[in-house]
Design an enzyme around this catalytic site. Structure first.
Site, PDB file in Angstrom:
ATOM      1  N   GLU A  95       0.829  -1.224   0.000  1.00 28.79           N
ATOM      2  CA  GLU A  95       0.000   0.000   0.000  1.00 28.79           C
ATOM      3  C   GLU A  95       0.854   1.261   0.000  1.00 28.79           C
ATOM      4  O   GLU A  95       0.539   2.223   0.688  1.00 28.79           O
ATOM      5  CB  GLU A  95      -0.949   0.015   1.219  1.00 28.79           C
ATOM      6  CG  GLU A  95      -2.070  -0.959   1.157  1.00 28.79           C
ATOM      7  CD  GLU A  95      -2.843  -0.867  -0.137  1.00 28.79           C
ATOM      8  OE1 GLU A  95      -2.906   0.220  -0.727  1.00 28.79           O
ATOM      9  OE2 GLU A  95      -3.348  -1.903  -0.568  1.00 28.79           O
TER      10      GLU A  95
HETATM   11  C1  LIG Z   1       2.310  -9.652   0.652  1.00 27.14           C
HETATM   12  C2  LIG Z   1       2.080  -8.570  -0.343  1.00 27.14           C
HETATM   13  C3  LIG Z   1       0.777  -8.243  -0.684  1.00 27.14           C
HETATM   14  C4  LIG Z   1       0.540  -7.293  -1.670  1.00 27.14           C
HETATM   15  N1  LIG Z   1      -0.745  -7.061  -2.097  1.00 27.14           N
HETATM   16  C5  LIG Z   1      -0.941  -6.323  -3.224  1.00 27.14           C
HETATM   17  C6  LIG Z   1      -2.236  -6.233  -3.824  1.00 27.14           C
HETATM   18  O1  LIG Z   1      -3.216  -6.794  -3.330  1.00 27.14           O
HETATM   19  N2  LIG Z   1      -2.367  -5.513  -4.968  1.00 27.14           N
HETATM   20  C7  LIG Z   1      -1.318  -4.885  -5.550  1.00 27.14           C
HETATM   21  O2  LIG Z   1      -1.499  -4.271  -6.589  1.00 27.14           O
HETATM   22  N3  LIG Z   1      -0.079  -4.938  -5.002  1.00 27.14           N
HETATM   23  C8  LIG Z   1       0.133  -5.649  -3.861  1.00 27.14           C
HETATM   24  N4  LIG Z   1       1.391  -5.736  -3.305  1.00 27.14           N
HETATM   25  C9  LIG Z   1       2.488  -5.032  -3.946  1.00 27.14           C
HETATM   26  C10 LIG Z   1       3.016  -3.883  -3.110  1.00 27.14           C
HETATM   27  O3  LIG Z   1       2.101  -2.829  -3.100  1.00 27.14           O
HETATM   28  C11 LIG Z   1       4.380  -3.517  -3.686  1.00 27.14           C
HETATM   29  O4  LIG Z   1       5.268  -4.555  -3.319  1.00 27.14           O
HETATM   30  C12 LIG Z   1       4.883  -2.178  -3.202  1.00 27.14           C
HETATM   31  O5  LIG Z   1       4.096  -1.155  -3.734  1.00 27.14           O
HETATM   32  C13 LIG Z   1       6.340  -1.939  -3.582  1.00 27.14           C
HETATM   33  O6  LIG Z   1       6.579  -2.228  -4.920  1.00 27.14           O
HETATM   34  P1  LIG Z   1       7.816  -3.171  -5.302  1.00 27.14           P
HETATM   35  O7  LIG Z   1       7.691  -4.410  -4.525  1.00 27.14           O
HETATM   36  O8  LIG Z   1       7.869  -3.271  -6.786  1.00 27.14           O
HETATM   37  O9  LIG Z   1       9.076  -2.417  -4.771  1.00 27.14           O
HETATM   38  P2  LIG Z   1       9.851  -1.216  -5.512  1.00 27.14           P
HETATM   39  O10 LIG Z   1       8.862  -0.240  -6.033  1.00 27.14           O
HETATM   40  O11 LIG Z   1      10.837  -1.784  -6.446  1.00 27.14           O
HETATM   41  O12 LIG Z   1      10.599  -0.547  -4.291  1.00 27.14           O
HETATM   42  C14 LIG Z   1      11.789  -1.101  -3.721  1.00 27.14           C
HETATM   43  C15 LIG Z   1      12.385  -0.103  -2.729  1.00 27.14           C
HETATM   44  O13 LIG Z   1      12.713   1.111  -3.417  1.00 27.14           O
HETATM   45  C16 LIG Z   1      12.063   2.203  -2.811  1.00 27.14           C
HETATM   46  N5  LIG Z   1      11.625   3.154  -3.843  1.00 27.14           N
HETATM   47  C17 LIG Z   1      11.005   2.862  -5.007  1.00 27.14           C
HETATM   48  N6  LIG Z   1      10.739   3.991  -5.674  1.00 27.14           N
HETATM   49  C18 LIG Z   1      11.177   5.012  -4.919  1.00 27.14           C
HETATM   50  C19 LIG Z   1      11.188   6.435  -5.073  1.00 27.14           C
HETATM   51  N7  LIG Z   1      10.650   7.025  -6.136  1.00 27.14           N
HETATM   52  N8  LIG Z   1      11.749   7.165  -4.095  1.00 27.14           N
HETATM   53  C20 LIG Z   1      12.272   6.589  -2.995  1.00 27.14           C
HETATM   54  N9  LIG Z   1      12.295   5.258  -2.798  1.00 27.14           N
HETATM   55  C21 LIG Z   1      11.756   4.477  -3.743  1.00 27.14           C
HETATM   56  C22 LIG Z   1      10.865   1.639  -2.081  1.00 27.14           C
HETATM   57  O14 LIG Z   1      10.459   2.471  -1.020  1.00 27.14           O
HETATM   58  C23 LIG Z   1      11.398   0.283  -1.631  1.00 27.14           C
HETATM   59  O15 LIG Z   1      12.076   0.414  -0.420  1.00 27.14           O
HETATM   60  C24 LIG Z   1       1.636  -6.628  -2.273  1.00 27.14           C
HETATM   61  C25 LIG Z   1       2.932  -6.927  -1.873  1.00 27.14           C
HETATM   62  C26 LIG Z   1       3.164  -7.892  -0.942  1.00 27.14           C
HETATM   63  C27 LIG Z   1       4.576  -8.227  -0.577  1.00 27.14           C
END
Ligand SMILES: Cc1cc2nc3c(=O)[nH]c(=O)nc-3n(C[C@H](O)[C@H](O)[C@H](O)COP(=O)(O)OP(=O)(O)OC[C@H]3O[C@@H](n4cnc5c(N)ncnc54)[C@H](O)[C@@H]3O)c2cc1C
Length: 600
Positions: A442
């Site tokens: 989220e």
């Molecule tokens: C158990 C679980 C349930 C989930 N449920 C859902 C769901 O129901 N529906 C759905 O759509 N998604 C869901 N998600 C996805 C979740 O919302 C994403 O994992 C999350 O938004 C982060 O995206 P990412 O994993 O690609 O990480 P990334 O976006 O790759 O981020 C990796 C790191 O980089 C940092 N970062 C990235 N961009 C920036 C920036 N611009 N500035 C500073 N820091 C940055 C982040 O803060 C993080 O620490 C779920 C994830 C998990 C693990």
């Protein structure tokens, strides 16, 4: 059964002494309700959570969902628990009586749901996602979409999901690649891959309604080119019966460190070029619509984090009262009886820290719920708008602060159990693992901090920030009437005054185009801002407790004294520590910004 998951005395304090739930009954929408109906709903939630959700919390963790022949299988206890939840009306707690809802204030609905979150966060997630998805269709779907999809969701026959994340696009939703091509019949053909979709497949509901973000062929680049689609697992015929299986395939399940009872799915849309989707609202407005669900989910995530912290706190408190170990530093006679570890000052420190975090977070989450009610039911449009703006400003805090600090509470609960806390024989390690998700999904912690500083504080000329400061100053003025609270009020005033100056300086940077510099330490800003808000909530609790203590009797005396002690801890130990973060922000410290990739 004792309150081992959520202290009901504290919940009553929050509802009736802090957030004045009974006053809501004076508003036309809630006129049928009174404290009795509120307490009846809370009592039912408590019983169902205790009898049907808590007993399989551990089993759901140990027997994670399985991928079998293209479908997800779950332990059998989840379906009847959710059926009881739906049967008791909690899926539609806030909906109108005429559609079968309980027409409860959001404040009460969140308080009821808190019981389920503390008993079993994973099983309750299916309900939370369905509530969010159905509210989204209710707000933005056409009458036909509502009849076809919303009605069975309200009945609890169809569940919902939010499908945003893609393998290469998590935080950066502007980069999603899922496509939606218009079809001759007015629907769309969806093609793309989504990952981490919670509840994306499960054997509980008849159908699953995915709320999917995708891009139309003529979509402008970026977030302004994202549209929202309803993509059902099974198509729905005109008479409401289930039709053919849609071209949505479960590609696999993720295996997680916690929150295991909720399926985390990889979904393929349109592998056979025949995935039917229905556009919700206007093209390219999808992210704005989805923000309604995400904002709701963010408050839900904050409350979930709080309840996991709460469950760990109560468990470790009970353990500390019953675990004899060692003697006081001034009583080393080995023939004397050992004391319970709750007698040791350092264990009390860890318990008091947890209490301050979880009860502060609960007050904050319920304030969010109360503001939501205000935004819908206050008499004038102006008042409703102000409440909504304040909620909007506080949403990143309501989501992130409990996610960070109630997770720390879980860590302290493990510490209190010593070696036992590190084993799987006790529930505290699961609470920690479950809670570790909350700073990630989220909108990660980093993204929330950018949202707060980069967008929310300056929204509408800073109107919401000014309204928040006015409320904080109002509480400080009340506290100033009570000399006993002087030492609690002063650190909050010092933090808030400096935070105001720092905010203006950072916004000045942003307006001058120094965006990278201005936002570089946004995580520090989020922490200081969050502590100021929770410090305010603790001072407000202290004011109420100090007044109530004058007439309190029996167990209430200790209850209010506990409130004052936790307020003292938070305001005199935690709040002053943020001066360091503010100094770094004031100095535009560039230690992290100036670090080079090659230097790691
Ligand atoms: C158990 C679980 C349930 C989930 N449920 C859902 C769901 O129901 N529906 C759905 O759509 N998604 C869901 N998600 C996805 C979740 O919302 C994403 O994992 C999350 O938004 C982060 O995206 P990412 O994993 O690609 O990480 P990334 O976006 O790759 O981020 C990796 C790191 O980089 C940092 N970062 C990235 N961009 C920036 C920036 N611009 N500035 C500073 N820091 C940055 C982040 O803060 C993080 O620490 C779920 C994830 C998990 C693990």
């Amino acid at each position: 059964m004792a309150d081992t998951l959520l202290c009901r005395r504290n919940l009553a304090f929050e509802l009736y002494e802090m957030h004045n739930a009974e006053a809501l009954c004076e508003r036309p929408r809630f006129a049928e309700h009174n404290r009795e109906t509120f307490d009846a709903a809370l009592g039912t939630a408590h019983s169902i959570a205790r009898d049907l959700f808590a007993p399989h919390n551990r089993k759901g963790d140990e027997h994670e969902p399985q991928y079998v022949n293209g479908a997800a299988e779950l332990i059998p206890e989840v379906a009847p628990a959710l059926a009881a939840f739906i049967e008791a009306g909690f899926l539609n707690a806030t909906r109108d009586f005429e559609v079968g809802g309980m027409q409860l204030p959001n404040l009460l609905s969140q308080a009821c749901f808190a019981h389920f979150q503390s008993a079993n966060i994973a099983s309750s997630s299916y309900a939370m996602l369905t509530m969010g998805a159905s509210n989204l269709i209710e707000a933005f779907g056409s009458a036909e979409q509502q009849q076809r999809f919303l009605t069975p969701m309200i009945e609890g026959r169809f569940f919902g999901t939010m499908a945003l994340t893609e393998p290469h696009a998590g935080s950066s939703l502007s980069d999603i690649r899922t496509k939606a091509e218009p079809a001759a019949d007015g629907s769309y053909r969806i093609k793309g891959n989504k990952i981490f979709i919670s509840g994306g497949d499960q054997p509980i509901s008849e159908n699953i309604v995915h709320m999917v973000l995708a891009k139309l062929p003529d979509a402008p680049a970026g977030v302004k080119g994202i549209s929202l689609f309803i993509v059902p697992k099974f198509l729905v015929n005109d008479d409401g019966s289930l039709g053919a299986r849609n071209d949505v395939a479960l590609a696999g399940l993720f295996h997680k460190m916690g929150w295991r009872g909720t399926t985390s799915t990889a979904l393929n849309f349109g592998d056979n070029d025949n995935c039917v989707g229905y556009l919700v609202g206007k093209p390219h407005h999808g992210l704005a619509y989805m923000f309604q669900m995400m904002n709701e989910a963010r408050i839900g995530v904050g409350m979930g984090a709080t309840m996991l912290g709460y469950a760990g706190y109560l468990y470790s408190l009970d353990y500390a009262r019953n675990r004899p170990q060692g003697r006081h530093p001034d009583g080393k006679d080995p023939s004397s009886a050992q004391v319970s570890i709750v007698e040791h000052a350092d264990v009390r420190r860890m318990l008091l820290t947890q209490k301050a975090y979880v009860e502060g977070a609960l007050d904050l989450g319920l304030l969010g719920a109360r503001l939501f009610d205000d935004s819908m039911t206050l008499p004038t449009e102006d008042e409703r708008k102000q409440a909504l703006e304040l909620l909007d400003l506080l949403t990143p805090i309501i989501k992130s602060w409990p996610s960070e600090f109630c997770l720390k509470a879980n860590e302290l609960a493990i510490q209190i159990l010593g070696g036992h806390g590190y084993t799987r024989e006790y529930p505290v390690e699961q609470y920690y693992r479950d809670n570790r998700l909350n700073p990630i999904h989220e909108g990660t912690h980093g993204i929330q901090s950018l949202d707060l500083l980069g967008r929310k504080v300056s929204m509408n000329g800073g109107a919401a920030l000014k309204a928040l400061l006015k409320q904080i100053h109002g509480t400080c003025a009340q506290a100033a009437e009570m000399p006993e609270l002087n030492s609690l009020r002063t650190p909050l005033e010092q933090l808030v005054n400096r935070l105001q100056t720092v905010t203006l300086a950072l916004l000045g940077d942003l307006m001058a185009g120094k965006v990278n510099q201005g936002l570089a330490n946004s995580a520090l800003y989020l922490k200081a801002f969050g502590h100021a808000v929770v410090g305010w909530r603790w001072l407000a609790q202290a004011v109420v407790a100090q007044q109530a203590l004058r007439q309190a009797q029996g167990d209430d005396v200790a209850f209010y004294q506990g409130k004052l002690q936790a307020a003292r801890y938070f305001l005199t130990w935690e709040v002053p520590s943020c001066q360091h973060e503010l100094a770094l922000l004031e100095a535009r410290d560039d230690t992290c910004l100036a670090m080079q990739d090659a230097w790691f």
